[in-house]
Motif scaffolding. Structure first.
Motif, PDB file in Angstrom:
ATOM      1  N   GLY A   1     -17.607   6.387  -3.052  1.00  0.00           N
ATOM      2  CA  GLY A   1     -18.055   5.035  -3.385  1.00  0.00           C
ATOM      3  C   GLY A   1     -18.181   4.830  -4.883  1.00  0.00           C
ATOM      4  O   GLY A   1     -17.785   3.781  -5.405  1.00  0.00           O
ATOM      5  N   PHE A   2     -18.717   5.838  -5.591  1.00  0.00           N
ATOM      6  CA  PHE A   2     -18.824   5.744  -7.044  1.00  0.00           C
ATOM      7  C   PHE A   2     -17.449   5.584  -7.682  1.00  0.00           C
ATOM      8  O   PHE A   2     -17.282   4.837  -8.650  1.00  0.00           O
ATOM      9  CB  PHE A   2     -19.523   6.998  -7.584  1.00  0.00           C
ATOM     10  N   SER A   3     -16.452   6.274  -7.138  1.00  0.00           N
ATOM     11  CA  SER A   3     -15.098   6.198  -7.693  1.00  0.00           C
ATOM     12  C   SER A   3     -14.527   4.793  -7.549  1.00  0.00           C
ATOM     13  O   SER A   3     -13.860   4.290  -8.463  1.00  0.00           O
ATOM     14  CB  SER A   3     -14.187   7.214  -7.001  1.00  0.00           C
ATOM     15  N   ILE A   4     -14.780   4.163  -6.416  1.00  0.00           N
ATOM     16  CA  ILE A   4     -14.298   2.789  -6.226  1.00  0.00           C
ATOM     17  C   ILE A   4     -14.919   1.862  -7.262  1.00  0.00           C
ATOM     18  O   ILE A   4     -14.235   1.047  -7.897  1.00  0.00           O
ATOM     19  CB  ILE A   4     -14.612   2.292  -4.796  1.00  0.00           C
ATOM     20  N   VAL A   5     -16.238   1.972  -7.451  1.00  0.00           N
ATOM     21  CA  VAL A   5     -16.920   1.132  -8.438  1.00  0.00           C
ATOM     22  C   VAL A   5     -16.362   1.409  -9.836  1.00  0.00           C
ATOM     23  O   VAL A   5     -16.124   0.478 -10.622  1.00  0.00           O
ATOM     24  CB  VAL A   5     -18.434   1.388  -8.404  1.00  0.00           C
ATOM     25  N   LEU A   6     -16.133   2.671 -10.151  1.00  0.00           N
ATOM     26  CA  LEU A   6     -15.610   3.041 -11.469  1.00  0.00           C
ATOM     27  C   LEU A   6     -14.220   2.439 -11.687  1.00  0.00           C
ATOM     28  O   LEU A   6     -13.933   1.899 -12.770  1.00  0.00           O
ATOM     29  CB  LEU A   6     -15.557   4.564 -11.596  1.00  0.00           C
ATOM     30  N   ILE A   7     -13.367   2.524 -10.675  1.00  0.00           N
ATOM     31  CA  ILE A   7     -11.994   2.007 -10.818  1.00  0.00           C
ATOM     32  C   ILE A   7     -12.007   0.500 -11.051  1.00  0.00           C
ATOM     33  O   ILE A   7     -11.315  -0.012 -11.938  1.00  0.00           O
ATOM     34  CB  ILE A   7     -11.163   2.365  -9.574  1.00  0.00           C
TER      35      ILE A   7
ATOM     36  N   GLY B   1     -18.615  -8.503 -13.925  1.00  0.00           N
ATOM     37  CA  GLY B   1     -18.079  -9.061 -12.686  1.00  0.00           C
ATOM     38  C   GLY B   1     -17.399  -8.014 -11.832  1.00  0.00           C
ATOM     39  O   GLY B   1     -17.641  -7.915 -10.627  1.00  0.00           O
ATOM     40  N   MET B   2     -16.546  -7.186 -12.434  1.00  0.00           N
ATOM     41  CA  MET B   2     -15.825  -6.188 -11.667  1.00  0.00           C
ATOM     42  C   MET B   2     -16.735  -5.055 -11.205  1.00  0.00           C
ATOM     43  O   MET B   2     -16.491  -4.432 -10.165  1.00  0.00           O
ATOM     44  CB  MET B   2     -14.654  -5.635 -12.480  1.00  0.00           C
ATOM     45  N   PHE B   3     -17.801  -4.773 -11.947  1.00  0.00           N
ATOM     46  CA  PHE B   3     -18.757  -3.742 -11.506  1.00  0.00           C
ATOM     47  C   PHE B   3     -19.439  -4.165 -10.204  1.00  0.00           C
ATOM     48  O   PHE B   3     -19.486  -3.402  -9.236  1.00  0.00           O
ATOM     49  CB  PHE B   3     -19.810  -3.478 -12.585  1.00  0.00           C
ATOM     50  N   PHE B   4     -19.961  -5.388 -10.175  1.00  0.00           N
ATOM     51  CA  PHE B   4     -20.663  -5.837  -8.967  1.00  0.00           C
ATOM     52  C   PHE B   4     -19.694  -6.140  -7.827  1.00  0.00           C
ATOM     53  O   PHE B   4     -20.048  -5.972  -6.656  1.00  0.00           O
ATOM     54  CB  PHE B   4     -21.541  -7.049  -9.290  1.00  0.00           C
ATOM     55  N   PHE B   5     -18.482  -6.563  -8.163  1.00  0.00           N
ATOM     56  CA  PHE B   5     -17.459  -6.715  -7.129  1.00  0.00           C
ATOM     57  C   PHE B   5     -17.185  -5.351  -6.482  1.00  0.00           C
ATOM     58  O   PHE B   5     -17.160  -5.216  -5.258  1.00  0.00           O
ATOM     59  CB  PHE B   5     -16.178  -7.281  -7.734  1.00  0.00           C
ATOM     60  N   GLY B   6     -16.973  -4.329  -7.321  1.00  0.00           N
ATOM     61  CA  GLY B   6     -16.697  -2.989  -6.808  1.00  0.00           C
ATOM     62  C   GLY B   6     -17.868  -2.410  -6.044  1.00  0.00           C
ATOM     63  O   GLY B   6     -17.684  -1.729  -5.024  1.00  0.00           O
ATOM     64  N   LEU B   7     -19.105  -2.678  -6.508  1.00  0.00           N
ATOM     65  CA  LEU B   7     -20.289  -2.153  -5.826  1.00  0.00           C
ATOM     66  C   LEU B   7     -20.394  -2.726  -4.417  1.00  0.00           C
ATOM     67  O   LEU B   7     -20.633  -1.983  -3.446  1.00  0.00           O
ATOM     68  CB  LEU B   7     -21.539  -2.495  -6.639  1.00  0.00           C
ATOM     69  N   ALA B   8     -20.223  -4.051  -4.285  1.00  0.00           N
ATOM     70  CA  ALA B   8     -20.291  -4.672  -2.960  1.00  0.00           C
ATOM     71  C   ALA B   8     -19.129  -4.228  -2.077  1.00  0.00           C
ATOM     72  O   ALA B   8     -19.291  -3.988  -0.878  1.00  0.00           O
ATOM     73  CB  ALA B   8     -20.296  -6.196  -3.101  1.00  0.00           C
ATOM     74  N   PHE B   9     -17.946  -4.098  -2.682  1.00  0.00           N
ATOM     75  CA  PHE B   9     -16.752  -3.683  -1.940  1.00  0.00           C
ATOM     76  C   PHE B   9     -16.880  -2.237  -1.455  1.00  0.00           C
ATOM     77  O   PHE B   9     -16.452  -1.894  -0.343  1.00  0.00           O
ATOM     78  CB  PHE B   9     -15.533  -3.834  -2.846  1.00  0.00           C
ATOM     79  N   ALA B  10     -17.479  -1.362  -2.281  1.00  0.00           N
ATOM     80  CA  ALA B  10     -17.541   0.063  -1.961  1.00  0.00           C
ATOM     81  C   ALA B  10     -18.625   0.415  -0.967  1.00  0.00           C
ATOM     82  O   ALA B  10     -18.512   1.423  -0.260  1.00  0.00           O
ATOM     83  CB  ALA B  10     -17.756   0.863  -3.255  1.00  0.00           C
ATOM     84  N   THR B  11     -19.686  -0.382  -0.875  1.00  0.00           N
ATOM     85  CA  THR B  11     -20.830  -0.009  -0.041  1.00  0.00           C
ATOM     86  C   THR B  11     -20.457   0.227   1.425  1.00  0.00           C
ATOM     87  O   THR B  11     -20.795   1.279   1.984  1.00  0.00           O
ATOM     88  CB  THR B  11     -21.926  -1.084  -0.150  1.00  0.00           C
ATOM     89  N   PRO B  12     -19.749  -0.701   2.102  1.00  0.00           N
ATOM     90  CA  PRO B  12     -19.377  -0.415   3.504  1.00  0.00           C
ATOM     91  C   PRO B  12     -18.479   0.807   3.628  1.00  0.00           C
ATOM     92  O   PRO B  12     -18.636   1.598   4.573  1.00  0.00           O
ATOM     93  CB  PRO B  12     -18.655  -1.695   3.942  1.00  0.00           C
ATOM     94  N   PHE B  13     -17.528   0.976   2.705  1.00  0.00           N
ATOM     95  CA  PHE B  13     -16.646   2.137   2.761  1.00  0.00           C
ATOM     96  C   PHE B  13     -17.447   3.436   2.582  1.00  0.00           C
ATOM     97  O   PHE B  13     -17.162   4.451   3.233  1.00  0.00           O
ATOM     98  CB  PHE B  13     -15.577   2.044   1.674  1.00  0.00           C
ATOM     99  N   THR B  14     -18.429   3.414   1.697  1.00  0.00           N
ATOM    100  CA  THR B  14     -19.237   4.612   1.466  1.00  0.00           C
ATOM    101  C   THR B  14     -20.015   4.988   2.716  1.00  0.00           C
ATOM    102  O   THR B  14     -20.078   6.169   3.111  1.00  0.00           O
ATOM    103  CB  THR B  14     -20.208   4.378   0.304  1.00  0.00           C
ATOM    104  N   LEU B  15     -20.606   3.999   3.380  1.00  0.00           N
ATOM    105  CA  LEU B  15     -21.342   4.264   4.621  1.00  0.00           C
ATOM    106  C   LEU B  15     -20.420   4.818   5.702  1.00  0.00           C
ATOM    107  O   LEU B  15     -20.783   5.730   6.441  1.00  0.00           O
ATOM    108  CB  LEU B  15     -22.030   2.978   5.097  1.00  0.00           C
ATOM    109  N   LEU B  16     -19.218   4.246   5.781  1.00  0.00           N
ATOM    110  CA  LEU B  16     -18.260   4.731   6.771  1.00  0.00           C
ATOM    111  C   LEU B  16     -17.752   6.123   6.428  1.00  0.00           C
ATOM    112  O   LEU B  16     -17.378   6.890   7.316  1.00  0.00           O
ATOM    113  CB  LEU B  16     -17.082   3.757   6.876  1.00  0.00           C
ATOM    114  N   ALA B  17     -17.686   6.427   5.126  1.00  0.00           N
ATOM    115  CA  ALA B  17     -17.264   7.762   4.718  1.00  0.00           C
ATOM    116  C   ALA B  17     -18.303   8.816   5.100  1.00  0.00           C
ATOM    117  O   ALA B  17     -17.969   9.960   5.417  1.00  0.00           O
ATOM    118  CB  ALA B  17     -17.019   7.794   3.214  1.00  0.00           C
TER     119      ALA B  17
END
Length: 650
Positions: free
Chosen positions: A230-236, A343-359
């Motif tokens: 999840g951190f990697s998604i936010v970073l990217i 903008g992209m940090f919070f976009f990535g944070l919201a986008f990554a959260t469900p994927f992180t939980l599923l991971a």
């Protein structure tokens, strides 16, 4: 699908509401009369940190300040507008041009000569917009009124009680900036969550779950790897915002990823390879050389694998997240400062959260008793879904480049076969080599098979002419290389061809409007026809690979009343922003946005959208009346809202 539509409409509407809650520029009006010569004095008071644009700006730039008179036959202008102080000239990074603006206050004076000794009332409004270093207000209007030849020497202020006074009273100079930055954060997060529900991102979930099932016996390691994923998604995404903000990438890269044949072909191959792997043909692992190097250093191999999985997730999702990211990037770049990063940090944070939980979730699943058989069944089901959804990338290539290979009927036929086999798999009629024995069909499998075969029957109705509006964003549009759907479309609107409008439409041999609607695919040709017929033009910026474009056309466009208005009251201009048709050299343009030569139809139309309307998000609609008045709207799936928009132009 209805929930998805509501969320997407909410996010996109919020994107365009920003900036409408404040107006930092207020106006007062005065006049001086000497015989039949009059000075009309317009004084603007501008809040600190904001600026008002000059009365003249180059074409393609922001909205210039303008004075619009209801009836200019009562007087004649004397000279140009006098400005005190003179506007400051600066280079605007967003519009890539020099613009002039006023700060703090400005007095603009227009001399006129009255053409009658009788009492004369001069009315009109000021059209203007204001900006600061973070945001811009939308174009606003403030009314004015002057009365002369009544024995008075000064005019009335004439401020409309519904215009500027109410707007400025709702804001406070100290908190406006703080409010807008938090609103922008909320917009970014909502966009990230909404992007999860798009048709290209959803299929990434099974790929993520399957990847993290391996090695989930070590609970602490699985959690650590999942969080790093999840951190990697936010970073990217954050790095992506930095690249855009510093001008390394242009605003069109999202469109390229979603429409160019190379990334779409790579995405299809990626989905196909994962599907074959999930069917049990082979297991996707990191190269042995990389594994050997990383295994020697504690858990480093697992983290590297998680990072590359995150990178794959971000890249593949671009074909659907492009509109969300594009809107955020353009808005952030226009506002300046650190907003692209934020903008992209919070976009990535919201986008990554469900994927992180599923991971992380498969780690717990693998510890459940007797979990092996049904977990493998989940992988097989995911394989069928990936196989079906991967076909969308091939369809994108076919539509964008006009190859005519993957028609709607063939696409639906493949889906019917894939989901029919999936239904039989649920019933235990098909078994793969690594599947466990299935002595009987459980209740869960039974209901899943019923749902699957119901969906298959629904797909079959599409071959008979059903528009399949609930999944229209996932399949090729009706009327493209088809024989049954063409009859359905032609029955929707009994209207004439473009030959009965103003002559044959350019590119009509390969492009078509939905529901048999006549129209044009060239901006200049369409506007010329609208002027000739005295009709407003309905301009829609769309794309072959645009899911929301197809959904709107198969939902709100298909409303009988909307179809009647479009066919009878408008000249429709459909502008594809992703079409690769090469234009004749005399139609190439030099872009004012990035300075590059635009040689294809899609490049030219996308440049028009960005330069004229400041966005690259599609679908985007504009009504252009014969007198030049324009109304715009992004995306909606509400029938009444769409019809209300159409009624503005008539």
């Amino acid at each position: 699908m209805k929930k998805i539509s509501v969320i997407i409409v909410l996010v996109l509407s919020v994107l365009f509401v920003k900036g409408q809650i404040v107006n930092p520029t207020s106006w007062t009006f005065d006049s001086k009369q000497n015989g039949d010569e009059v000075e009309l004095i317009f004084k603007a008071s501008i809040e600190d940190g904001w600026h008002l644009y000059d009365t003249y700006l180059p074409e393609g730039g922001p909205i210039a300040t303008a004075f619009v008179f209801d009836d200019s036959t009562k007087f004649e202008f004397i000279g140009d507008i006098q400005k005190n102080p003179e506007p400051v000239k600066v280079f605007d990074e967003t519009f890539q041009m020099n613009v002039g603006y006023f700060s703090h206050e400005a007095t603009l004076t227009q001399k006129i000569k009255l053409l009658s000794d009788n009492e004369i009332e001069i009315k009109g409004y000021v059209l203007f917009m204001s900006c600061n270093d973070e945001t811009c207000t939308p174009p606003n209007e403030t009314e004015f009124s002057f009365t002369f030849n009544k024995g008075e020497t000064s005019g009335e202020t004439g401020l409309s009680p519904t215009s500027n006074e109410e707007i400025t009273s709702s804001s406070t100079s100290g908190s406006a900036s703080g409010q807008t930055i938090w609103l922008f954060v909320l917009i970014s997060a909502l966009a990230g969550l909404a992007a999860i529900l798009t048709p290209c991102v959803f299929p990434m979930i099974p790929m993520t779950v399957s990847f993290f099932i391996r090695g989930s016996e070590n609970r602490s390691k699985a959690i650590r790897t999942g969080f790093f994923f999840g951190f990697s998604i936010v970073l990217i995404f954050t790095l992506l915002g930095a690249l855009f903000s510093f001008g390394i990438f242009g605003p069109n890269v999202g469109s390229i990823l979603s429409t160019h044949w190379i990334p779409n072909l790579l995405f299809f191959i990626l989905f196909l390879v994962f599907a074959i792997s999930f069917f049990g043909a082979f297991e996707i692992v990191l190269p042995s050389s990389l594994v050997n190097k990383t295994d020697s250093q504690a858990d480093k191999g697992g983290l590297i694998g998680a990072f590359f999985m995150a990178l794959t997730t971000v890249i593949v999702s671009f074909s659907c997240t492009g509109p969300f990211i594009g809107a955020l990037i353009i808005q952030a770049v226009q506002d300046g400062g650190m907003r692209p990063l934020i903008g992209m940090f919070f976009f990535g944070l919201a986008f990554a959260t469900p994927f992180t939980l599923l991971a992380i979730f498969p780690s717990a699943l693998s510890k459940l008793p007797k979990s092996g058989g049904w977990l493998n069944a989940i992988k097989v089901v995911f394989a069928f879904i990936l196989l079906a959804f991967g076909l969308k990338f091939v369809s994108n290539i076919d539509q964008v480049y006009g190859l005519g290979i993957l028609s709607r009927e063939i696409y639906l036929a493949i889906w019917i076969v894939v989901f029919s086999i999936l239904g039989m798999y649920f019933l235990g009629k098909i078994k793969f080599s690594h599947d466990s024995d299935l002595p009987y069909v459980g209740v869960g499998r039974l209901f899943l098979s019923i749902a699957t075969f119901t969906f298959v029957i629904y797909l079959f109705t599409g071959l008979l002419g059903n528009p399949l509006s609930s999944i229209s964003s996932l399949i090729p549009p009706a009327g493209t290389n088809t024989y049954l759907t063409q009859n359905t479309s032609s029955n929707a609107v009994h209207s004439s061809s473009t030959e009965e409008l103003c002559g044959p439409a350019k590119y009509a041999d390969k492009l078509h409007l939905p529901h048999g609607l006549p129209g044009y695919f060239d901006y200049e040709q369409g506007l010329a026809c609208a002027q000739e017929q005295g009709k407003p033009a309905f301009v829609v910026f769309k794309g072959h690979a645009c899911a929301n474009c197809k959904k709107m056309e198969n939902s709100v466009w298909a409303d009988p009343e909307a179809l009647q208005i479009l066919s009878e009251k408008y000249v429709i201009i459909g502008l594809y922003t992703d079409d690769r048709t090469k234009l004749p050299e005399d139609e190439w343009i030099n872009s004012d946005v990035d300075g590059k030569v635009k040689k294809t139809m899609g490049q030219k139309n996308l440049d028009l959208l960005i330069s004229k309307y400041g966005t690259n998000t599609i679908p985007y609609h504009a009504i252009v009346e014969p007198d030049g008045t324009e109304y715009t709207m992004s995306v909606t799936f509400d029938d009444e809202e769409f019809k209300t928009f159409l009624e503005k132009g008539i």
